[in-house]
Design an enzyme around this catalytic site. Structure first.
Site, PDB file in Angstrom:
ATOM      1  N   GLU A 115     -28.131  34.394 -17.331  1.00 36.72           N
ATOM      2  CA  GLU A 115     -27.214  34.225 -16.200  1.00 36.72           C
ATOM      3  C   GLU A 115     -26.452  32.897 -16.254  1.00 36.72           C
ATOM      4  O   GLU A 115     -26.625  32.035 -15.395  1.00 36.72           O
ATOM      5  CB  GLU A 115     -27.991  34.301 -14.888  1.00 36.72           C
ATOM      6  CG  GLU A 115     -28.746  35.592 -14.688  1.00 36.72           C
ATOM      7  CD  GLU A 115     -29.714  35.537 -13.510  1.00 36.72           C
ATOM      8  OE1 GLU A 115     -30.266  36.582 -13.159  1.00 36.72           O
ATOM      9  OE2 GLU A 115     -29.920  34.432 -12.948  1.00 36.72           O
ATOM     10  N   PRO A 116     -25.598  32.681 -17.232  1.00 34.33           N
ATOM     11  CA  PRO A 116     -24.816  31.444 -17.259  1.00 34.33           C
ATOM     12  C   PRO A 116     -23.702  31.463 -16.225  1.00 34.33           C
ATOM     13  O   PRO A 116     -23.114  32.504 -15.938  1.00 34.33           O
ATOM     14  CB  PRO A 116     -24.238  31.432 -18.677  1.00 34.33           C
ATOM     15  CG  PRO A 116     -24.093  32.885 -19.014  1.00 34.33           C
ATOM     16  CD  PRO A 116     -25.277  33.567 -18.360  1.00 34.33           C
ATOM     17  N   ARG A 167     -21.001  17.220  -5.208  1.00 34.56           N
ATOM     18  CA  ARG A 167     -22.104  17.034  -6.155  1.00 34.56           C
ATOM     19  C   ARG A 167     -22.551  15.579  -6.330  1.00 34.56           C
ATOM     20  O   ARG A 167     -23.747  15.308  -6.390  1.00 34.56           O
ATOM     21  CB  ARG A 167     -21.755  17.652  -7.503  1.00 34.56           C
ATOM     22  CG  ARG A 167     -21.563  19.170  -7.450  1.00 34.56           C
ATOM     23  CD  ARG A 167     -21.334  19.778  -8.829  1.00 34.56           C
ATOM     24  NE  ARG A 167     -22.538  19.682  -9.645  1.00 34.56           N
ATOM     25  CZ  ARG A 167     -22.661  18.878 -10.690  1.00 34.56           C
ATOM     26  NH1 ARG A 167     -21.658  18.066 -11.053  1.00 34.56           N
ATOM     27  NH2 ARG A 167     -23.780  18.848 -11.382  1.00 34.56           N
ATOM     28  N   CYS A 190     -15.390   9.353   5.818  1.00 32.97           N
ATOM     29  CA  CYS A 190     -16.108   8.279   6.517  1.00 32.97           C
ATOM     30  C   CYS A 190     -17.586   8.269   6.148  1.00 32.97           C
ATOM     31  O   CYS A 190     -18.467   8.438   7.016  1.00 32.97           O
ATOM     32  CB  CYS A 190     -15.920   8.416   8.020  1.00 32.97           C
ATOM     33  SG  CYS A 190     -14.215   8.167   8.535  1.00 32.97           S
TER      34      CYS A 190
END
Length: 474
Positions: free
Chosen positions: A312-313, A361, A391
């Site tokens: 499952e890439p 990320r 902020c």
């Protein structure tokens, strides 16, 4: 100039702060004769002139070629050991109707993990029989819909899901194919939040309970048990984790073969890509060869048939094929003491018109990226930190990078390898609209997902009258 003492050990002072390292950037990323960045034959300046910034850019041909390369690598490697490999594209990495169509055209299957992803895959024309449905907390409505449309395989993530899926299949009058997601206990060498097979976390059924769960499934006439599933994490560079997870799954697989058919084994995905020069990613052929050897050896040792195998890439297929374009705003040099406390050094903060709303990320788990200006420069490189407009002090796009010292307000800046999990994790934090996504190929660009406007944000706020919303958006 020399390396800045504030730079992390992985970051080397560049001989050319404008160079594009091929293994990090989209396959078609180039510098034009005047030094401008171009992708898919379209210049960054032209893209921004039409679509604005921030802007996600996807090299369509790179995505498609990566999908085919993975498909062929696994077909060849597993063909050599006498079996078939099925490649599922992990839709959570980045899924639109057109991306789903690209995967179908490349003869890949698709994994989804919510009702929304299921709807997108179906709208993209994917055969429901070639879909896998994941998720640790599938709702009754999601399960019923998956069964109704004929999803090829539902991955069971808990004991309670067994009966719930059985009931839905019985109500629909079908026999639903299912896999069991196994928590193998293998700890991938990655960030804690990316390791998905630790014992103390939400995914999967413990390895010690797998046989009992499989026998329960086999006892239910509306379910067909097709095999085990494992996923040990993401952004992995060491094959030892895959090897150990496969060994543990094969022990259970061999036990289950004694009492009934186990036609498939799903080894998941998770192999990493190069985000920076310090990374060293697998090639898909190397992954395929390693996994084929692992499976063949494990079956030979146990005297059992080699099953069909699925992988499952997601990140590998779309991650390197994407980049994000930003407009540079505030430039702020900050002078700091070095770690020994005796000297001072400067880090230049380069603000851009996006940030954690379009790439969560770095804030989520410290992900590192590579950045370049969309123009070339002969200026001496300076240590920079590319930050967003939100902020939050953790609103960092690129923690550490050397950029030309003449970076200035109005420059275009590109961040590489943003094709996976950036758009998927995007938010409206600080009421910032999510950027558009464009695909580039053969000198042309087209919209995959349109960007959100202030009108879009206000349209969902029930306390705003249409007239007030129109005025506020001006």
């Amino acid at each position: 100039m020399s390396e800045n003492p504030l730079a992390p050990p992985r970051l080397r002072f560049p001989t050319d702060a404008s160079a594009l390292t091929a293994r990090i950037w989209p396959a078609s990323a180039t510098r034009t004769d005047d030094g401008s960045l171009a992708v898919g034959g379209v210049s960054a300046d032209d893209l921004v002139a039409e679509y604005g910034t921030p802007l996600y850019v996807v090299d369509q041909r790179d995505v498609q070629s990566r999908a085919v390369r993975v498909r062929d690598a696994f077909a060849e490697a597993f063909g050599r050991i006498g079996t078939t490999a099925h490649v599922y594209y992990a839709g959570k990495a980045f899924l639109t109707t057109q991306v789903a169509a690209w995967m179908a055209e490349a003869d890949l299957r698709v994994d989804v993990c919510t009702g929304g992803e299921l709807a997108v895959a179906l709208a993209g024309g994917v055969d429901p029989g070639r879909l896998g449905f994941h998720g640790n907390d599938k709702s009754d409505a999601e399960i019923a819909r998956a069964v109704q449309v004929g999803v090829g395989t539902i991955v069971l993530d808990s004991h309670e899901e067994v009966q719930r899926v059985a009931d839905a299949a019985a109500a629909a009058g079908v026999v639903q194919r299912v896999r069991i997601r196994i928590n193998s206990g293998v700890h991938a060498s990655t960030h804690e939040y990316l390791a998905t097979a630790r014992e103390d976390q939400k995914f999967g059924i413990p390895l010690t309970e797998a046989v009992a769960a499989a026998e329960t499934i086999r006892s239910l006439p509306s379910l067909a048990f097709v095999g085990l599933h494992s996923h040990i994490g993401s952004q992995i560079f060491d094959e030892s984790g895959f090897r150990e997870a496969a060994r543990r799954l094969m022990d259970v697989h061999a036990t289950l073969v004694q009492s009934g058919p186990v036609p498939e084994l799903n080894l998941g995905g998770g192999w990493g890509i190069d985000y920076t020069e310090a990374d060293s990613a697998f090639e898909p052929e190397d992954v395929a060869d390693a996994l084929a050897t692992i499976v063949a050896d494990a079956c030979a040792e146990r005297g059992i048939p080699v099953p069909e195998v699925a992988v499952e890439p997601g990140r590998y297929i779309v991650g390197p094929a994407g980049l994000t374009l930003y407009r540079v705003g505030t430039i702020k040099p900050v002078t700091l003491e070095t770690s020994d406390g005796h000297d001072q050094a400067t880090r230049t903060y380069v603000s851009v018109d996006g940030g954690m709303s379009d790439n969560a990320r770095p804030a989520l788990y410290g992900a590192e990226y590579t950045a370049r200006l969309a123009r070339t420069s002969d200026a001496d490189a300076v240590l920079t930190r590319v930050v967003g407009k939100h902020c939050e002090s953790g609103d960092i796009v690129v923690h550490d990078e050397y950029l030309p010292g003449d970076v200035h307000r109005g420059d275009l800046l590109a961040v590489a390898a943003t094709g996976a999990y950036c758009w998927s994790l995007a938010s409206n934090y600080n009421h910032v609209g999510r950027p558009p996504v464009v695909a580039v190929a053969d000198g042309r660009a087209r919209i995959l997902v349109r960007g959100e406007t202030v009108d879009d944000l206000l349209a969902r706020d029930t306390g705003v009258s249409p007239a007030a919303a129109a005025g506020a958006a001006r």
